[in-house]
Design a protein around this motif. Structure first.
Motif, PDB file in Angstrom:
ATOM      1  N   ASP A 108      63.232  14.332   6.206  1.00 32.85           N
ATOM      2  CA  ASP A 108      63.575  14.598   7.605  1.00 32.85           C
ATOM      3  C   ASP A 108      62.960  13.550   8.521  1.00 32.85           C
ATOM      4  O   ASP A 108      63.606  13.062   9.464  1.00 32.85           O
ATOM      5  CB  ASP A 108      63.094  15.991   8.021  1.00 32.85           C
ATOM      6  N   VAL A 109      61.711  13.190   8.260  1.00 30.95           N
ATOM      7  CA  VAL A 109      61.033  12.178   9.074  1.00 30.95           C
ATOM      8  C   VAL A 109      61.716  10.826   8.911  1.00 30.95           C
ATOM      9  O   VAL A 109      61.951  10.109   9.891  1.00 30.95           O
ATOM     10  CB  VAL A 109      59.549  12.082   8.684  1.00 30.95           C
ATOM     11  N   PHE A 110      62.069  10.493   7.675  1.00 30.23           N
ATOM     12  CA  PHE A 110      62.742   9.231   7.382  1.00 30.23           C
ATOM     13  C   PHE A 110      64.053   9.110   8.158  1.00 30.23           C
ATOM     14  O   PHE A 110      64.318   8.092   8.811  1.00 30.23           O
ATOM     15  CB  PHE A 110      62.985   9.146   5.876  1.00 30.23           C
ATOM     16  N   LEU A 111      64.866  10.152   8.109  1.00 27.12           N
ATOM     17  CA  LEU A 111      66.154  10.109   8.798  1.00 27.12           C
ATOM     18  C   LEU A 111      65.972  10.059  10.302  1.00 27.12           C
ATOM     19  O   LEU A 111      66.742   9.395  11.016  1.00 27.12           O
ATOM     20  CB  LEU A 111      66.997  11.319   8.402  1.00 27.12           C
ATOM     21  N   ASP A 112      64.955  10.745  10.812  1.00 30.92           N
ATOM     22  CA  ASP A 112      64.689  10.734  12.246  1.00 30.92           C
ATOM     23  C   ASP A 112      64.259   9.342  12.702  1.00 30.92           C
ATOM     24  O   ASP A 112      64.758   8.825  13.708  1.00 30.92           O
ATOM     25  CB  ASP A 112      63.607  11.765  12.576  1.00 30.92           C
ATOM     26  N   TRP A 113      63.360   8.714  11.945  1.00 30.33           N
ATOM     27  CA  TRP A 113      62.884   7.382  12.325  1.00 30.33           C
ATOM     28  C   TRP A 113      63.962   6.333  12.142  1.00 30.33           C
ATOM     29  O   TRP A 113      64.077   5.403  12.942  1.00 30.33           O
ATOM     30  CB  TRP A 113      61.668   7.000  11.483  1.00 30.33           C
ATOM     31  N   LEU A 114      64.761   6.463  11.086  1.00 34.32           N
ATOM     32  CA  LEU A 114      65.791   5.474  10.804  1.00 34.32           C
ATOM     33  C   LEU A 114      66.960   5.579  11.774  1.00 34.32           C
ATOM     34  O   LEU A 114      67.584   4.580  12.124  1.00 34.32           O
ATOM     35  CB  LEU A 114      66.285   5.627   9.362  1.00 34.32           C
ATOM     36  N   ALA A 117      66.075  17.221  -1.975  1.00 30.67           N
ATOM     37  CA  ALA A 117      65.675  18.167  -0.932  1.00 30.67           C
ATOM     38  C   ALA A 117      64.915  17.383   0.147  1.00 30.67           C
ATOM     39  O   ALA A 117      65.424  16.419   0.671  1.00 30.67           O
ATOM     40  CB  ALA A 117      64.856  19.309  -1.514  1.00 30.67           C
ATOM     41  N   GLY A 118      63.667  17.754   0.442  1.00 29.67           N
ATOM     42  CA  GLY A 118      62.923  17.058   1.483  1.00 29.67           C
ATOM     43  C   GLY A 118      62.048  15.940   0.979  1.00 29.67           C
ATOM     44  O   GLY A 118      61.361  15.277   1.765  1.00 29.67           O
ATOM     45  N   THR A 119      62.055  15.691  -0.329  1.00 25.91           N
ATOM     46  CA  THR A 119      61.173  14.699  -0.933  1.00 25.91           C
ATOM     47  C   THR A 119      61.880  13.375  -1.143  1.00 25.91           C
ATOM     48  O   THR A 119      63.046  13.338  -1.539  1.00 25.91           O
ATOM     49  CB  THR A 119      60.632  15.223  -2.280  1.00 25.91           C
ATOM     50  N   LEU A 120      61.164  12.287  -0.897  1.00 26.90           N
ATOM     51  CA  LEU A 120      61.663  10.943  -1.160  1.00 26.90           C
ATOM     52  C   LEU A 120      60.929  10.352  -2.354  1.00 26.90           C
ATOM     53  O   LEU A 120      59.706  10.460  -2.451  1.00 26.90           O
ATOM     54  CB  LEU A 120      61.448  10.039   0.054  1.00 26.90           C
ATOM     55  N   THR A 121      61.673   9.756  -3.266  1.00 29.12           N
ATOM     56  CA  THR A 121      61.065   9.014  -4.369  1.00 29.12           C
ATOM     57  C   THR A 121      61.054   7.549  -3.988  1.00 29.12           C
ATOM     58  O   THR A 121      62.079   6.981  -3.623  1.00 29.12           O
ATOM     59  CB  THR A 121      61.846   9.217  -5.674  1.00 29.12           C
ATOM     60  N   MET A 122      59.860   6.942  -4.078  1.00 26.99           N
ATOM     61  CA  MET A 122      59.670   5.579  -3.622  1.00 26.99           C
ATOM     62  C   MET A 122      59.636   4.619  -4.823  1.00 26.99           C
ATOM     63  O   MET A 122      59.498   5.043  -5.967  1.00 26.99           O
ATOM     64  CB  MET A 122      58.359   5.463  -2.835  1.00 26.99           C
ATOM     65  N   VAL A 123      59.721   3.329  -4.536  1.00 32.09           N
ATOM     66  CA  VAL A 123      59.619   2.326  -5.583  1.00 32.09           C
ATOM     67  C   VAL A 123      58.168   1.881  -5.767  1.00 32.09           C
ATOM     68  O   VAL A 123      57.844   1.177  -6.715  1.00 32.09           O
ATOM     69  CB  VAL A 123      60.534   1.124  -5.282  1.00 32.09           C
ATOM     70  N   ALA A 124      57.295   2.295  -4.865  1.00 33.62           N
ATOM     71  CA  ALA A 124      55.858   2.068  -4.998  1.00 33.62           C
ATOM     72  C   ALA A 124      55.152   3.357  -4.578  1.00 33.62           C
ATOM     73  O   ALA A 124      55.740   4.194  -3.879  1.00 33.62           O
ATOM     74  CB  ALA A 124      55.398   0.896  -4.133  1.00 33.62           C
TER      75      ALA A 124
END
Length: 263
Positions: A96-102, A151-158
């Protein structure tokens, strides 16, 4: 190294060689990030692991790692993270934060984050600052890009760092094209203080080619022009490893590292 081993590998190298040792590395890649990657040496092929080459340089080595991104303004504290999973920022679902900031939704039906839809944007951790010879101070960040959402979790590359501040970063196509040449020129200029350049290694994120498509060739042309006949090895990977001027060795994404060996 293969994806998922970067941070533990860096920690092991630092244990052996100490903080400040120059490390230049990349994460292996495949075309669609589906796990269809491999690595090889003169004796075999492996699906998972790390390959290490030690350079005992008798002359100077100059190294820089940077990104072409700048802080967008938003930041928050990573309040929950597990391995590569960024779960909450400021106790809110990371997605949710990612989409809001982006300001747009780059997540496609499969749950993957599309580099093309995301544009040139990423999260980042701050790693300190560099004071230039002219007195200017440059803040250093290393980027940690999301690749999957569940869901609300993002998987990162680092690995995101729980308890640390995470920043929203953006870049522009022109800055991406110019970054490779600028980082290389900065490295070459510094190396000339120590002697003639004999060769170089460039590590560049494959995400550039995904986001910029054929425009990424401009970056390659910039690299060739900057080195001006000096032999150089160039690689594209899913992660970049390098050492900042403050001695901190990192693993990030959307990064460019430049290493020059003197004769």
């Amino acid at each position: 190294m293969t994806p998922g081993l970067e941070e533990s590998s860096i920690a092991a190298l630092v244990d052996v060689f100490g903080e400040g040792a120059r490390a230049v590395g990349m994460t292996v890649a495949d075309k669609l990030f589906t796990g269809n990657w491999s690595m090889f040496d003169g004796s075999g092929v492996a699906k998972n692991g790390i390959g290490i080459a030690l350079f005992y340089a008798t002359d100077a080595v100059t190294h820089y790692i940077q990104s072409g991104f700048m802080p967008q303004g938003e930041s928050g504290v990573v309040t929950k993270a597990e391995g590569r999973n960024l779960i909450t920022i400021d106790d809110k679902p990371a997605r949710d934060v990612f989409l809001d900031w982006l300001g747009r939704d780059p997540i496609i039906e499969t749950g993957q984050v599309s580099y093309e839809l995301m544009g040139l944007a990423s999260f980042a951790h701050r790693v300190g600052e560099t004071r230039m010879a002219n007195g200017a101070v440059i803040e250093n960040y290393y980027l940690v890009a999301p690749v999957m959402a569940d869901a609300g979790t993002l998987t990162m590359v680092a690995n995101p760092i729980e308890g640390d501040t995470i920043y929203m970063m953006t870049g522009e196509k022109d800055s991406m094209h110019n970054r490779l040449g600028k980082v290389t020129q900065q490295t070459l200029d510094k190396s000339l203080e120590k002697g003639a350049p004999a060769g170089g290694i460039m590590v560049m994120c494959a995400g550039y080619t995904m986001a910029l498509k054929r425009d990424s060739l401009k970056s390659m042309e910039s690299l060739i022009k900057t080195f001006d006949g000096v032999p150089v090895l160039g690689t594209l990977g899913y992660g970049e490893q390098g050492t900042y001027t403050n001695g901190k060795c990192i693993h990030g994404n959307w990064m460019v590292s430049s290493t020059v060996f003197n004769a």
